[in-house]
Design an enzyme around this catalytic site. Structure first.
Site, PDB file in Angstrom:
ATOM      1  N   GLU A   1       0.820  -1.201   0.000  1.00  0.00           N
ATOM      2  CA  GLU A   1       0.000   0.000   0.000  1.00  0.00           C
ATOM      3  C   GLU A   1       0.863   1.264   0.000  1.00  0.00           C
ATOM      4  O   GLU A   1       0.512   2.265  -0.633  1.00  0.00           O
ATOM      5  CB  GLU A   1      -0.920   0.002   1.224  1.00  0.00           C
ATOM      6  CG  GLU A   1      -1.972  -1.091   1.222  1.00  0.00           C
ATOM      7  CD  GLU A   1      -1.451  -2.432   1.741  1.00  0.00           C
ATOM      8  OE1 GLU A   1      -2.229  -3.392   1.784  1.00  0.00           O
ATOM      9  OE2 GLU A   1      -0.257  -2.511   2.116  1.00  0.00           O
TER      10      GLU A   1
ATOM     11  N   ARG B   1       8.101 -12.489   0.515  1.00  0.00           N
ATOM     12  CA  ARG B   1       7.356 -11.257   0.767  1.00  0.00           C
ATOM     13  C   ARG B   1       7.711 -10.638   2.114  1.00  0.00           C
ATOM     14  O   ARG B   1       7.790  -9.411   2.240  1.00  0.00           O
ATOM     15  CB  ARG B   1       5.849 -11.520   0.696  1.00  0.00           C
ATOM     16  CG  ARG B   1       5.005 -10.288   1.011  1.00  0.00           C
ATOM     17  CD  ARG B   1       3.588 -10.429   0.552  1.00  0.00           C
ATOM     18  NE  ARG B   1       2.763  -9.308   0.958  1.00  0.00           N
ATOM     19  CZ  ARG B   1       2.770  -8.101   0.391  1.00  0.00           C
ATOM     20  NH1 ARG B   1       3.589  -7.863  -0.626  1.00  0.00           N
ATOM     21  NH2 ARG B   1       1.976  -7.136   0.815  1.00  0.00           N
TER      22      ARG B   1
ATOM     23  N   GLY C   1      12.668  -2.727  -0.842  1.00  0.00           N
ATOM     24  CA  GLY C   1      12.651  -1.585  -1.743  1.00  0.00           C
ATOM     25  C   GLY C   1      13.391  -1.784  -3.047  1.00  0.00           C
ATOM     26  O   GLY C   1      13.681  -0.798  -3.738  1.00  0.00           O
ATOM     27  N   GLU C   2      13.704  -3.028  -3.402  1.00  0.00           N
ATOM     28  CA  GLU C   2      14.469  -3.263  -4.626  1.00  0.00           C
ATOM     29  C   GLU C   2      13.720  -4.152  -5.615  1.00  0.00           C
ATOM     30  O   GLU C   2      14.340  -4.773  -6.479  1.00  0.00           O
ATOM     31  CB  GLU C   2      15.826  -3.889  -4.289  1.00  0.00           C
ATOM     32  CG  GLU C   2      16.754  -2.954  -3.552  1.00  0.00           C
ATOM     33  CD  GLU C   2      18.186  -3.481  -3.493  1.00  0.00           C
ATOM     34  OE1 GLU C   2      19.094  -2.712  -3.821  1.00  0.00           O
ATOM     35  OE2 GLU C   2      18.384  -4.664  -3.130  1.00  0.00           O
TER      36      GLU C   2
ATOM     37  N   ASN D   1       0.819  -7.967  -6.506  1.00  0.00           N
ATOM     38  CA  ASN D   1       0.820  -7.026  -7.614  1.00  0.00           C
ATOM     39  C   ASN D   1       1.755  -7.471  -8.737  1.00  0.00           C
ATOM     40  O   ASN D   1       2.948  -7.659  -8.528  1.00  0.00           O
ATOM     41  CB  ASN D   1       1.237  -5.650  -7.074  1.00  0.00           C
ATOM     42  CG  ASN D   1       1.423  -4.627  -8.159  1.00  0.00           C
ATOM     43  OD1 ASN D   1       0.803  -4.699  -9.211  1.00  0.00           O
ATOM     44  ND2 ASN D   1       2.288  -3.662  -7.904  1.00  0.00           N
ATOM     45  N   LEU D   2       1.210  -7.621  -9.949  1.00  0.00           N
ATOM     46  CA  LEU D   2       2.031  -7.984 -11.111  1.00  0.00           C
ATOM     47  C   LEU D   2       2.424  -6.770 -11.949  1.00  0.00           C
ATOM     48  O   LEU D   2       3.211  -6.881 -12.892  1.00  0.00           O
ATOM     49  CB  LEU D   2       1.303  -9.002 -11.988  1.00  0.00           C
ATOM     50  CG  LEU D   2      -0.106  -8.680 -12.530  1.00  0.00           C
ATOM     51  CD1 LEU D   2      -0.108  -7.670 -13.642  1.00  0.00           C
ATOM     52  CD2 LEU D   2      -0.781  -9.965 -13.001  1.00  0.00           C
TER      53      LEU D   2
ATOM     54  N   GLU E   1       4.214  -4.036 -11.344  1.00  0.00           N
ATOM     55  CA  GLU E   1       5.582  -3.551 -11.257  1.00  0.00           C
ATOM     56  C   GLU E   1       6.513  -4.332 -12.167  1.00  0.00           C
ATOM     57  O   GLU E   1       7.445  -3.774 -12.750  1.00  0.00           O
ATOM     58  CB  GLU E   1       6.069  -3.614  -9.808  1.00  0.00           C
ATOM     59  CG  GLU E   1       7.305  -2.800  -9.546  1.00  0.00           C
ATOM     60  CD  GLU E   1       7.622  -2.662  -8.072  1.00  0.00           C
ATOM     61  OE1 GLU E   1       8.566  -1.930  -7.728  1.00  0.00           O
ATOM     62  OE2 GLU E   1       6.922  -3.289  -7.247  1.00  0.00           O
TER      63      GLU E   1
END
Length: 429
Positions: free
Chosen positions: A61, A272, A317-318, A342-343, A345
């Protein structure tokens, strides 16, 4: 009456909630930091605003909120932005994305008890609030309305399964959602489900995640890592969840065996949850793979090829870098009935996607990606590696999927502009 019962249950559960912080801190020490904020204690933070408030519960989010936050800062130069979270990883992600922005301040949202919510709202007195995606807390929503704070559910989604659960509460659910100043839904399907609950103020503004732009530096670093794999095919398994890694590692082992004397494929494995990094690294080593951890790689100074079977993505963050380092990406949370992740990115950097059967949290985006030729659905882990091997052995097919991924990501942009326009009436211009 239902909200009273809900509040009473929260009060009874509060000691357990605090003990749960201690329990989770065994693997993630950040859960014992800033505990007072969860109880509505904010005296250590400056209250001077005026504030616009965005609540992003965790990592996904927070990243999705990035284009909206940047747009709000540009559109409202006289305001500061309060970014709240519920998890340490969400807070850490916010610090990575916005740590150099002096107009942004982060803290935890309090537990959903009326007096804690009132403390939060009285202290900051936000000019408006935006809750990301699914974060609907009854006392928070009701408290915001009573305090005169226009509150929006932004990038809102409601899966069919969540709709069925929520619909059981009938008029109580409609009353709760009715306390929002507006619902800004990702898709027509989400909007229809909100309307079926009795929510009137619903607009379809699209999915903010399509507006997330990968940082060029991250993409370049990903390309450097990809070069270090040489001629080996690289499959990313991103945002994997507990129970999926054994299935993936077992199937990946057979894929390597079938590759024979040709360059053996490499697996970029990115769990994750960071508290599971050590566990997954040990799991891969026990399965007989050579393992290289991202934290031990200096990607800016890579001088030798990466030869490990499995590279563990043990950093935060990478994700854009990991996708750019891969030929094909599997999106986790979808082999098991967890709803997927989420796909978008991956598509944004031109890396096509494989996804499992369970995608109810991202149903529309997944179906759109499949229809666009950017994504293939697989039935299980065996089907995943079989499909990956087939796609990666056909350079023309892979090139087509890459092009389709780029096109798919680009076609759906614009949610930030539509969201800002929908907020303008309540927040001003």
């Amino acid at each position: 009456m239902l909200r009273f019962v809900y509040s009473l249950l929260w009060l009874v559960a509060l000691p357990a909630a605090l003990l749960r912080l201690v329990w989770r801190a065994r693997k993630e020490p950040g859960y014992l930091e800033h505990v007072g904020e969860r109880l509505g204690a904010y005296g250590h933070l400056p209250a001077a605003g005026p504030w616009l408030w965005v609540h992003a519960v965790s990592v996904g989010e927070t990243r999705a909120a990035q284009p909206l936050i940047e747009a709000l800062l540009a559109a409202y130069p006289g305001h500061r932005l309060l970014l709240t979270h519920m998890t340490p990883t969400g807070r850490q992600t916010g610090a990575q994305l916005f740590g150099k922005e002096p107009r942004i301040m982060q803290c935890y949202l309090p537990y959903d008890l009326p007096w804690l919510v009132s403390r939060f709202l009285r202290y900051f007195r936000p000019a408006g609030g935006m809750l990301m995606e699914t974060e609907v807390w009854p006392n928070l929503v009701h408290g915001a309305r009573r305090a005169g704070v226009p509150l929006f559910l932004v990038n809102a989604r409601l899966s069919p399964r969540s709709f069925r659960r929520t619909a059981r509460f009938g008029r109580a659910a409609a009353a709760m959602y009715g306390d929002f100043a507006g619902m800004l839904a990702q898709t027509v399907g989400d909007a229809e489900r909100f309307e079926a609950l009795g929510v009137a103020a619903v607009q379809v503004t699209g999915n903010l995640k399509f507006d997330m732009q990968p940082a060029p530096a991250s993409v370049e670093r990903g390309k450097r890592l990809r070069q270090a794999f040489g001629e080996r095919a690289v499959l990313a398994a991103a945002s994997t969840r507990e129970g999926e890694e054994p299935l993936l590692l077992d199937a990946f082992s057979r894929w390597q065996q079938l590759s024979g004397n040709t360059p053996r494929p490499a697996l970029l494995l990115i769990p994750r949850h960071p508290q599971r990094f050590d566990e997954v690294a040990a799991m891969a080593a026990r399965a007989g793979f050579t393992v290289q951890r991202r934290s031990e790689l200096d990607i800016d100074q890579l001088s030798a090829p990466v030869t490990a079977d499995v590279v563990l993505g043990d950093s935060m963050g990478e994700m854009a870098m990991y996708f750019a380092a891969s030929d094909l990406a599997f999106i986790g949370g979808s082999l098991m009935p967890l709803g997927g992740q989420n796909l978008i990115e991956s598509c944004a950097v031109g890396t096509p996607v494989l996804i499992g059967p369970h995608t109810f949290n991202f149903a529309q985006a997944t179906e759109d990606a499949i229809a666009a030729g950017a994504c293939l659905r697989v039935a299980d882990a065996e089907d995943l590696v079989r499909t990956a091997s087939k796609v990666l052995s056909n350079s023309a097919s892979l090139a087509d999927m890459r092009a389709h991924a780029h096109t798919f990501a680009g076609l759906h942009r614009g949610a930030t502009v539509r969201t800002l326009a929908a907020l303008a009436q309540a927040l001003g211009t």
